[in-house]
Design a protein around this motif. Structure first.
Motif, PDB file in Angstrom:
ATOM      1  N   PHE A   1      94.100  69.074  -0.173  1.00 44.96           N
ATOM      2  CA  PHE A   1      93.848  69.639  -1.336  1.00 44.96           C
ATOM      3  C   PHE A   1      92.771  70.560  -1.148  1.00 44.96           C
ATOM      4  CE2 PHE A   1      96.012  65.780  -2.728  1.00 44.96           C
ATOM      5  CZ  PHE A   1      96.926  66.409  -3.387  1.00 44.96           C
ATOM      6  N   ASP A   2      92.248  70.753   0.144  1.00 48.31           N
ATOM      7  CA  ASP A   2      90.985  71.503   0.442  1.00 48.31           C
ATOM      8  C   ASP A   2      89.911  71.092  -0.340  1.00 48.31           C
ATOM      9  OD1 ASP A   2      89.584  73.570   1.837  1.00 48.31           O
ATOM     10  OD2 ASP A   2      90.059  75.129   0.127  1.00 48.31           O
ATOM     11  N   LEU A   3      89.669  69.704  -0.555  1.00 42.78           N
ATOM     12  CA  LEU A   3      88.450  69.387  -1.218  1.00 42.78           C
ATOM     13  C   LEU A   3      87.404  69.065  -0.122  1.00 42.78           C
ATOM     14  CD1 LEU A   3      90.143  66.099  -2.721  1.00 42.78           C
ATOM     15  CD2 LEU A   3      89.719  68.393  -3.894  1.00 42.78           C
ATOM     16  N   THR A   4      86.138  69.119  -0.791  1.00 40.51           N
ATOM     17  CA  THR A   4      84.816  68.847   0.256  1.00 40.51           C
ATOM     18  C   THR A   4      85.138  67.350   0.462  1.00 40.51           C
ATOM     19  OG1 THR A   4      83.627  68.210  -1.805  1.00 40.51           O
ATOM     20  CG2 THR A   4      83.690  70.640  -1.163  1.00 40.51           C
ATOM     21  N   PRO A   5      84.312  66.896   1.351  1.00 40.22           N
ATOM     22  CA  PRO A   5      84.159  65.375   1.596  1.00 40.22           C
ATOM     23  C   PRO A   5      83.822  64.563   0.671  1.00 40.22           C
ATOM     24  CG  PRO A   5      83.432  66.722   3.811  1.00 40.22           C
ATOM     25  CD  PRO A   5      83.555  67.503   2.496  1.00 40.22           C
ATOM     26  N   ALA A   6      82.898  65.172  -0.336  1.00 40.20           N
ATOM     27  CA  ALA A   6      82.329  64.300  -1.271  1.00 40.20           C
ATOM     28  C   ALA A   6      83.315  64.408  -2.436  1.00 40.20           C
ATOM     29  CB  ALA A   6      80.945  65.133  -1.789  1.00 40.20           C
ATOM     30  N   GLU A   7      84.056  65.421  -2.508  1.00 42.20           N
ATOM     31  CA  GLU A   7      84.861  65.400  -3.569  1.00 42.20           C
ATOM     32  C   GLU A   7      86.184  64.440  -3.147  1.00 42.20           C
ATOM     33  OE1 GLU A   7      84.243  70.041  -4.945  1.00 42.20           O
ATOM     34  OE2 GLU A   7      85.993  69.639  -3.597  1.00 42.20           O
ATOM     35  N   ALA A   8      86.443  64.485  -1.853  1.00 44.85           N
ATOM     36  CA  ALA A   8      87.680  63.628  -1.494  1.00 44.85           C
ATOM     37  C   ALA A   8      87.358  62.073  -1.617  1.00 44.85           C
ATOM     38  CB  ALA A   8      88.004  63.936  -0.024  1.00 44.85           C
ATOM     39  N   ARG A   9      86.102  61.758  -1.297  1.00 40.66           N
ATOM     40  CA  ARG A   9      85.825  60.463  -1.409  1.00 40.66           C
ATOM     41  C   ARG A   9      85.703  59.925  -3.075  1.00 40.66           C
ATOM     42  NH1 ARG A   9      81.904  61.858   2.644  1.00 40.66           N
ATOM     43  NH2 ARG A   9      80.328  62.491   0.765  1.00 40.66           N
ATOM     44  N   LEU A  10      85.385  60.791  -3.835  1.00 40.87           N
ATOM     45  CA  LEU A  10      85.475  60.493  -5.243  1.00 40.87           C
ATOM     46  C   LEU A  10      86.873  60.597  -5.820  1.00 40.87           C
ATOM     47  CD1 LEU A  10      83.964  59.962  -7.888  1.00 40.87           C
ATOM     48  CD2 LEU A  10      83.865  62.607  -8.466  1.00 40.87           C
ATOM     49  N   ALA A  11      87.780  61.471  -5.261  1.00 39.69           N
ATOM     50  CA  ALA A  11      88.975  61.466  -5.697  1.00 39.69           C
ATOM     51  C   ALA A  11      89.945  60.261  -5.310  1.00 39.69           C
ATOM     52  CB  ALA A  11      89.791  62.780  -4.880  1.00 39.69           C
ATOM     53  N   TRP A  12      89.531  59.816  -3.995  1.00 38.24           N
ATOM     54  CA  TRP A  12      90.125  58.463  -3.406  1.00 38.24           C
ATOM     55  C   TRP A  12      89.911  57.442  -4.465  1.00 38.24           C
ATOM     56  CZ3 TRP A  12      94.415  57.339  -1.294  1.00 38.24           C
ATOM     57  CH2 TRP A  12      94.437  56.033  -0.616  1.00 38.24           C
ATOM     58  N   SER A  13      88.589  57.260  -4.948  1.00 35.12           N
ATOM     59  CA  SER A  13      88.110  56.157  -5.840  1.00 35.12           C
ATOM     60  C   SER A  13      88.811  56.248  -7.043  1.00 35.12           C
ATOM     61  CB  SER A  13      86.540  56.277  -5.964  1.00 35.12           C
ATOM     62  OG  SER A  13      85.940  55.912  -4.516  1.00 35.12           O
ATOM     63  N   LEU A  14      89.079  57.584  -7.733  1.00 34.11           N
ATOM     64  CA  LEU A  14      89.552  57.649  -8.818  1.00 34.11           C
ATOM     65  C   LEU A  14      91.149  57.445  -8.701  1.00 34.11           C
ATOM     66  CD1 LEU A  14      87.985  60.924 -10.138  1.00 34.11           C
ATOM     67  CD2 LEU A  14      87.427  58.627 -10.765  1.00 34.11           C
ATOM     68  N   SER A  15      91.673  57.460  -7.522  1.00 35.25           N
ATOM     69  CA  SER A  15      93.023  57.302  -7.697  1.00 35.25           C
ATOM     70  C   SER A  15      93.335  55.892  -7.407  1.00 35.25           C
ATOM     71  CB  SER A  15      93.742  57.941  -6.222  1.00 35.25           C
ATOM     72  OG  SER A  15      93.201  57.327  -5.211  1.00 35.25           O
ATOM     73  N   GLN A  16      92.286  55.139  -7.139  1.00 37.58           N
ATOM     74  CA  GLN A  16      92.513  53.657  -7.077  1.00 37.58           C
ATOM     75  C   GLN A  16      92.044  52.920  -8.399  1.00 37.58           C
ATOM     76  OE1 GLN A  16      93.516  52.264  -3.929  1.00 37.58           O
ATOM     77  NE2 GLN A  16      93.596  54.653  -3.668  1.00 37.58           N
ATOM     78  N   GLY A  17      91.765  53.704  -9.457  1.00 34.37           N
ATOM     79  CA  GLY A  17      91.821  53.138 -10.714  1.00 34.37           C
ATOM     80  C   GLY A  17      90.360  52.852 -11.293  1.00 34.37           C
ATOM     81  N   LEU A  18      89.360  53.445 -10.391  1.00 35.10           N
ATOM     82  CA  LEU A  18      88.042  53.214 -10.784  1.00 35.10           C
ATOM     83  C   LEU A  18      87.760  54.431 -11.841  1.00 35.10           C
ATOM     84  CD1 LEU A  18      85.908  52.731  -7.588  1.00 35.10           C
ATOM     85  CD2 LEU A  18      87.212  51.101  -9.122  1.00 35.10           C
ATOM     86  N   SER A  19      86.871  54.114 -13.021  1.00 39.11           N
ATOM     87  CA  SER A  19      86.394  55.098 -13.953  1.00 39.11           C
ATOM     88  C   SER A  19      85.470  56.079 -13.097  1.00 39.11           C
ATOM     89  CB  SER A  19      85.823  54.415 -15.103  1.00 39.11           C
ATOM     90  OG  SER A  19      84.607  53.848 -14.536  1.00 39.11           O
ATOM     91  N   ILE A  20      85.186  56.986 -13.888  1.00 38.75           N
ATOM     92  CA  ILE A  20      84.129  58.062 -13.323  1.00 38.75           C
ATOM     93  C   ILE A  20      82.889  57.329 -13.094  1.00 38.75           C
ATOM     94  CG2 ILE A  20      82.915  60.222 -13.781  1.00 38.75           C
ATOM     95  CD1 ILE A  20      85.427  61.457 -14.962  1.00 38.75           C
ATOM     96  N   ALA A  21      82.500  56.638 -14.015  1.00 42.18           N
ATOM     97  CA  ALA A  21      81.227  55.896 -14.095  1.00 42.18           C
ATOM     98  C   ALA A  21      81.139  54.906 -12.933  1.00 42.18           C
ATOM     99  CB  ALA A  21      80.796  55.220 -15.385  1.00 42.18           C
ATOM    100  N   GLU A  22      82.063  54.265 -12.598  1.00 46.10           N
ATOM    101  CA  GLU A  22      82.323  53.097 -11.746  1.00 46.10           C
ATOM    102  C   GLU A  22      82.391  53.833 -10.210  1.00 46.10           C
ATOM    103  OE1 GLU A  22      85.015  49.525 -13.669  1.00 46.10           O
ATOM    104  OE2 GLU A  22      85.913  51.313 -12.915  1.00 46.10           O
ATOM    105  N   ALA A  23      83.059  55.136 -10.180  1.00 44.91           N
ATOM    106  CA  ALA A  23      83.289  55.900  -8.970  1.00 44.91           C
ATOM    107  C   ALA A  23      81.902  56.423  -8.504  1.00 44.91           C
ATOM    108  CB  ALA A  23      84.349  56.985  -9.082  1.00 44.91           C
TER     109      ALA A  23
END
Length: 342
Positions: free
Chosen positions: A278-300
């Motif tokens: 998806f041409d994400l930055t490394p920081a975006e990719a880490r956040l995207a993976w956490s969100l895809s695992q069901g974490l809220s934005i606050a938890e991620a």
């Protein structure tokens, strides 16, 4: 039409069953040669888009296969002098009769009889009478090959996605499982085959949950399936469902089937794959993976040491790059897209 001088069960049954033999159609060819009084009975098969032939014969075939080609009119019986016309010299019986058939899928077959004595109209009639039955056999063979190819592709996709199933009895003992699940049990520390083939999760909590679910299904097959998580990194979860497929029960009485899905990649691997996909930055990719695992934005945000404002800014960029309209869409795009095959 009845087959001339031939008992139907003697030759038609092995014709229709021949594709299940190894080598295929050997009984049919042996009986056909004997019934025709010749020295050769041969069947040539060619799959669509290929020039490779499967040549099956009872008797000395010589170069007969080189005489059989697509120029022969389908369903017409040919004599030797018609087959050799314009062809290079080769070794073959003194006389031949052959017929060409074609399945709608493109699978072609040539059935030939050969002898060192002259063949006559009765041999041509024999091939013509067998033709409708051979056509049916070809249709079945083509259908089996298509299903085999589809099954192979599905199995490969399930293998890449790390899906598998395990059937268990009321004591959580393994009754049966597919090869993917067997490999999972051998390699994973989250789920293993214990003494007396009992299925044992590494987590005592999950073990108690699984045992209770299986016992419930043994009492009431109408209970709903339940999902359990075995591991978060890599992600491994299972769906425990009542057994409704009797073919999986094996020698014992299976009461539940456990569908498992294990991610073979670590979080670090998934971050790199999200960057590529998806041409994400490394920081975006880490956040995207956490969100895809069901974490809220606050938890991620807390997990990755980000402020809530920064995490929200990243999430907007993630949704834009992945085409997701929200977190549910993001989960679908990541977990059910081609990334699941990586």
């Amino acid at each position: 039409m009845r087959i001339p001088n031939l008992g139907e069960t003697e030759i038609l049954v092995p014709l229709h069953d021949g594709m299940f033999e190894q080598p295929m159609w050997q009984t049919f060819l042996r009986r056909l040669k004997r019934a025709s009084g010749g020295g050769l009975a041969m069947l040539c098969l060619r799959t669509p888009g290929s020039h490779d032939e499967l040549v099956l014969s009872d008797g000395e075939a010589g170069d007969v296969a080189q005489l059989l080609d697509g120029s022969m009119r389908e369903g017409r019986t040919y004599a030797l002098h018609e087959l050799v016309e314009g062809k290079p010299e080769g070794t073959h019986p003194a006389d031949l009769r052959a017929i060409r058939l074609r399945d709608p899928s493109g699978l072609e077959a040539w059935l030939a009889l050969g002898a060192d004595m002259p063949l006559d109209a009765e041999h041509s009639s024999l091939l013509a009478a067998l033709a409708p039955h051979l056509r049916v056999a070809l249709q079945v063979l083509a259908s089996l090959e298509r299903e085999k190819a589809r099954a192979s592709m599905s199995a490969d996709a399930f293998r890449r996605m790390n899906f598998g199933w395990i059937a268990v009895d009321e004591r959580s003992r393994i009754v049966d499982c597919d090869p993917q699940a067997e490999r999972f049990l051998e390699r994973s520390g989250s789920l293993r085959r214990g003494p007396y083939d009992r299925l044992i999760p590494s987590s005592p909590v999950v073990d108690r949950q699984l045992t209770a679910l299986v016992r419930d299904f043994a009492v009431d097959q109408r209970d709903r399936p339940h999902a359990l998580n075995l591991s978060r990194d890599p992600w491994i979860d299972v769906l425990v469902s009542p057994m409704h497929l009797e073919s999986l029960t094996g020698d014992s009485r299976a009461v539940a089937v456990i569908y498992l899905r294990g991610d073979r990649s670590s979080s670090a691997d998934r971050h790199e794959q999200l960057v590529d996909l998806f041409d994400l930055t490394p920081a975006e990719a880490r956040l995207a993976w956490s969100l895809s695992q069901g974490l809220s934005i606050a938890e991620a945000a807390e997990n990755h040491g980000l402020t809530l404002e920064t995490a929200r800014y990243y999430s907007k960029r993630i949704y834009a790059k992945t085409g997701a309209r929200g977190q549910v869409d993001l989960v679908r795009n990541i977990l059910t897209g081609v990334l699941a095959l990586a």
